[in-house]
Design a protein around this motif. Structure first.
Motif, PDB file in Angstrom:
ATOM      1  N   VAL A  52       0.862  -1.184   0.000  1.00  0.00           N
ATOM      2  CA  VAL A  52       0.000   0.000   0.000  1.00  0.00           C
ATOM      3  C   VAL A  52       0.895   1.231   0.000  1.00  0.00           C
ATOM      4  CG1 VAL A  52      -1.884   1.228   1.129  1.00  0.00           C
ATOM      5  CG2 VAL A  52      -1.756  -1.265   1.294  1.00  0.00           C
ATOM      6  N   GLU A  53       0.637   2.143  -0.953  1.00  0.00           N
ATOM      7  CA  GLU A  53       1.490   3.312  -1.112  1.00  0.00           C
ATOM      8  C   GLU A  53       0.646   4.580  -1.177  1.00  0.00           C
ATOM      9  OE1 GLU A  53       3.691   2.861  -4.667  1.00  0.00           O
ATOM     10  OE2 GLU A  53       4.739   1.046  -4.027  1.00  0.00           O
ATOM     11  N   ILE A  54       1.288   5.697  -0.930  1.00  0.00           N
ATOM     12  CA  ILE A  54       0.692   7.005  -1.149  1.00  0.00           C
ATOM     13  C   ILE A  54       1.363   7.615  -2.365  1.00  0.00           C
ATOM     14  CG2 ILE A  54       0.325   9.317  -0.211  1.00  0.00           C
ATOM     15  CD1 ILE A  54       0.447   8.074   2.590  1.00  0.00           C
ATOM     16  N   GLY A  55       0.578   8.054  -3.351  1.00  0.00           N
ATOM     17  CA  GLY A  55       1.160   8.623  -4.561  1.00  0.00           C
ATOM     18  C   GLY A  55       0.095   8.968  -5.574  1.00  0.00           C
ATOM     19  N   ASP A  56       0.522   9.236  -6.788  1.00  0.00           N
ATOM     20  CA  ASP A  56      -0.396   9.493  -7.892  1.00  0.00           C
ATOM     21  C   ASP A  56      -0.807   8.132  -8.454  1.00  0.00           C
ATOM     22  OD1 ASP A  56      -1.739  10.248 -10.177  1.00  0.00           O
ATOM     23  OD2 ASP A  56      -0.322  11.832 -10.703  1.00  0.00           O
ATOM     24  N   PRO A  57      -2.077   7.724  -8.305  1.00  0.00           N
ATOM     25  CA  PRO A  57      -2.448   6.329  -8.596  1.00  0.00           C
ATOM     26  C   PRO A  57      -2.121   5.857 -10.005  1.00  0.00           C
ATOM     27  CG  PRO A  57      -4.171   7.388  -7.328  1.00  0.00           C
ATOM     28  CD  PRO A  57      -3.194   8.465  -7.697  1.00  0.00           C
ATOM     29  N   ILE A  58      -2.441   6.658 -11.028  1.00  0.00           N
ATOM     30  CA  ILE A  58      -2.295   6.147 -12.392  1.00  0.00           C
ATOM     31  C   ILE A  58      -0.827   5.889 -12.758  1.00  0.00           C
ATOM     32  CG2 ILE A  58      -2.605   6.696 -14.838  1.00  0.00           C
ATOM     33  CD1 ILE A  58      -5.281   7.950 -14.104  1.00  0.00           C
ATOM     34  N   PRO A  59       0.079   6.865 -12.642  1.00  0.00           N
ATOM     35  CA  PRO A  59       1.476   6.556 -13.003  1.00  0.00           C
ATOM     36  C   PRO A  59       2.100   5.492 -12.117  1.00  0.00           C
ATOM     37  CG  PRO A  59       1.297   8.763 -12.075  1.00  0.00           C
ATOM     38  CD  PRO A  59      -0.085   8.301 -12.338  1.00  0.00           C
ATOM     39  N   ARG A  60       1.701   5.446 -10.838  1.00  0.00           N
ATOM     40  CA  ARG A  60       2.276   4.417  -9.962  1.00  0.00           C
ATOM     41  C   ARG A  60       1.808   3.030 -10.375  1.00  0.00           C
ATOM     42  NH1 ARG A  60       5.020   1.463  -8.883  1.00  0.00           N
ATOM     43  NH2 ARG A  60       5.489   0.423  -6.902  1.00  0.00           N
ATOM     44  N   LEU A  61       0.532   2.896 -10.713  1.00  0.00           N
ATOM     45  CA  LEU A  61       0.023   1.605 -11.162  1.00  0.00           C
ATOM     46  C   LEU A  61       0.678   1.183 -12.475  1.00  0.00           C
ATOM     47  CD1 LEU A  61      -3.767   1.991 -10.312  1.00  0.00           C
ATOM     48  CD2 LEU A  61      -2.205   0.310  -9.320  1.00  0.00           C
ATOM     49  N   ILE A  62       0.861   2.147 -13.392  1.00  0.00           N
ATOM     50  CA  ILE A  62       1.498   1.829 -14.673  1.00  0.00           C
ATOM     51  C   ILE A  62       2.921   1.347 -14.463  1.00  0.00           C
ATOM     52  CG2 ILE A  62       2.330   2.829 -16.842  1.00  0.00           C
ATOM     53  CD1 ILE A  62      -0.173   4.644 -16.769  1.00  0.00           C
ATOM     54  N   ASP A  63       3.665   2.007 -13.571  1.00  0.00           N
ATOM     55  CA  ASP A  63       5.025   1.561 -13.270  1.00  0.00           C
ATOM     56  C   ASP A  63       5.021   0.138 -12.714  1.00  0.00           C
ATOM     57  OD1 ASP A  63       6.107   3.942 -14.095  1.00  0.00           O
ATOM     58  OD2 ASP A  63       6.315   4.783 -12.072  1.00  0.00           O
ATOM     59  N   ALA A  64       4.047  -0.150 -11.856  1.00  0.00           N
ATOM     60  CA  ALA A  64       4.000  -1.470 -11.220  1.00  0.00           C
ATOM     61  C   ALA A  64       3.662  -2.554 -12.222  1.00  0.00           C
ATOM     62  CB  ALA A  64       2.979  -1.460 -10.079  1.00  0.00           C
ATOM     63  N   VAL A  65       2.668  -2.316 -13.090  1.00  0.00           N
ATOM     64  CA  VAL A  65       2.255  -3.372 -14.016  1.00  0.00           C
ATOM     65  C   VAL A  65       3.323  -3.640 -15.072  1.00  0.00           C
ATOM     66  CG1 VAL A  65      -0.182  -2.832 -13.684  1.00  0.00           C
ATOM     67  CG2 VAL A  65       1.017  -1.856 -15.646  1.00  0.00           C
ATOM     68  N   ASN A  66       4.182  -2.658 -15.337  1.00  0.00           N
ATOM     69  CA  ASN A  66       5.220  -2.846 -16.342  1.00  0.00           C
ATOM     70  C   ASN A  66       6.563  -3.280 -15.749  1.00  0.00           C
ATOM     71  OD1 ASN A  66       3.630  -2.284 -18.571  1.00  0.00           O
ATOM     72  ND2 ASN A  66       3.986  -0.080 -18.436  1.00  0.00           N
ATOM     73  N   SER A  67       6.555  -3.622 -14.468  1.00  0.00           N
ATOM     74  CA  SER A  67       7.801  -4.104 -13.874  1.00  0.00           C
ATOM     75  C   SER A  67       8.118  -5.489 -14.418  1.00  0.00           C
ATOM     76  CB  SER A  67       7.684  -4.142 -12.347  1.00  0.00           C
ATOM     77  OG  SER A  67       6.700  -5.067 -11.936  1.00  0.00           O
ATOM     78  N   ALA A  68       9.378  -5.843 -14.391  1.00  0.00           N
ATOM     79  CA  ALA A  68       9.841  -7.066 -15.053  1.00  0.00           C
ATOM     80  C   ALA A  68       9.297  -8.333 -14.409  1.00  0.00           C
ATOM     81  CB  ALA A  68      11.369  -7.095 -15.056  1.00  0.00           C
ATOM     82  N   ASP A  69       8.868  -8.270 -13.149  1.00  0.00           N
ATOM     83  CA  ASP A  69       8.477  -9.497 -12.454  1.00  0.00           C
ATOM     84  C   ASP A  69       6.963  -9.715 -12.445  1.00  0.00           C
ATOM     85  OD1 ASP A  69       7.817  -7.423 -10.772  1.00  0.00           O
ATOM     86  OD2 ASP A  69       8.449  -8.449  -8.942  1.00  0.00           O
TER      87      ASP A  69
END
Length: 275
Positions: free
Chosen positions: A77-94
């Protein structure tokens, strides 16, 4: 293909609860690990965000634990800007598969700006499973509109991975150009177009699991033909490429964007990758 890591995006809504259920069910079947991610908007006051973060973490850990069984998982669970943070997470290598609930219906606002789900799907290099229906078991009927693209190929392979026992229907909608001027569907020109389309279908299918049926060629327009197929086949999962036809303002194919706005059932959306 193998799916060993599943990211489940949650906003703690009932829609996200279905995504949690589906994500953990798939993880059990596939032997995958799970990461549950929720992002609290950093535009709210800092003290309120910190309080929500802890409540969200406790709630998600309890929900995940009740579903996980032997599935290894983590809650983030994080605090941040939801859309760019989610995009970064879904495009992570793992991450091999993203599971999310359908968006909240915002009425007229949906016609003027992207929803969070649309924004993530449009930028995701990872296949996204959008969960709409209640989760009662594995998928039984998978429908896939095929446009002979790498995106469609990846969508079908991913669908087969998560639903290997399901019945599949693959179809391609075609019409000969200028049929009114070239003699209609029975003309020599239309028959030649059909032969070329059949050859495309055969070449496109290389690399797909042998258990899948051949792509059926259906003579109809794209929008109306797809709706007829959905009504007739009654799938519980539709597997589609992200950008196989004309683009909408979302950056997705127009038909895919329409499905995403008003999903008739669960959707699996994949972007093109090397076949």
């Amino acid at each position: 293909m193998l799916i060993k890591s599943i990211l489940i995006a949650s906003d703690l809504s009932a829609r996200s609860d279905r995504a949690l259920q589906r994500g953990f069910l798939l993880a059990k079947e596939l032997g995958a690990r799970v990461r549950v991610l929720s992002v609290i908007d950093d535009s709210i006051p800092e003290n309120l965000a910190a309080e929500l973060l802890e409540r969200c973490r406790v709630h998600l850990e309890a929900s995940a634990k009740s579903l996980a069984g032997d599935v290894p998982f983590e809650v983030q669970v994080e605090i941040g800007d939801p859309i760019p943070r989610l995009i970064d997470a879904v495009n992570s290598a793992d991450v091999d598969l993203v599971v999310a609930g359908r968006h909240r219906d915002r009425g007229i606002l949906d016609g003027f700006r992207q929803t969070t789900v649309e924004s993530v799907v449009a930028k995701s290099f990872t296949p996204v499973l959008l969960v709409t229906d209640p989760v009662h078991g594995g998928y039984g009927r998978v429908l896939s509109p095929v446009a002979f693209s790498a995106a469609c190929h990846r969508a079908v392979r991913t669908a087969h991975c998560i639903a290997p026992e399901a019945a599949f229907r693959l179809f391609h909608l075609w019409m000969a150009p200028f049929q009114g001027l070239t003699g209609g569907r029975s003309s020599d020109f239309a028959r030649e177009v059909q032969r070329e389309t059949e050859a495309q279908a055969e070449a496109w299918a290389e690399g797909l699991p042998a258990s899948l049926p051949k792509t059926e060629l259906v003579h109809d327009g794209y929008g109306s033909g797809c709706q007829k197929e959905i009504s007739a086949y009654k799938p519980d999962l539709i597997a589609v490429g992200a950008n196989t036809r004309s683009l909408s303002f979302t950056g997705l194919g127009s038909f895919t964007a329409e499905l995403l706005r008003t999903p008739p059932t669960d959707l699996l959306i994949a972007r093109g990758a090397e076949i």
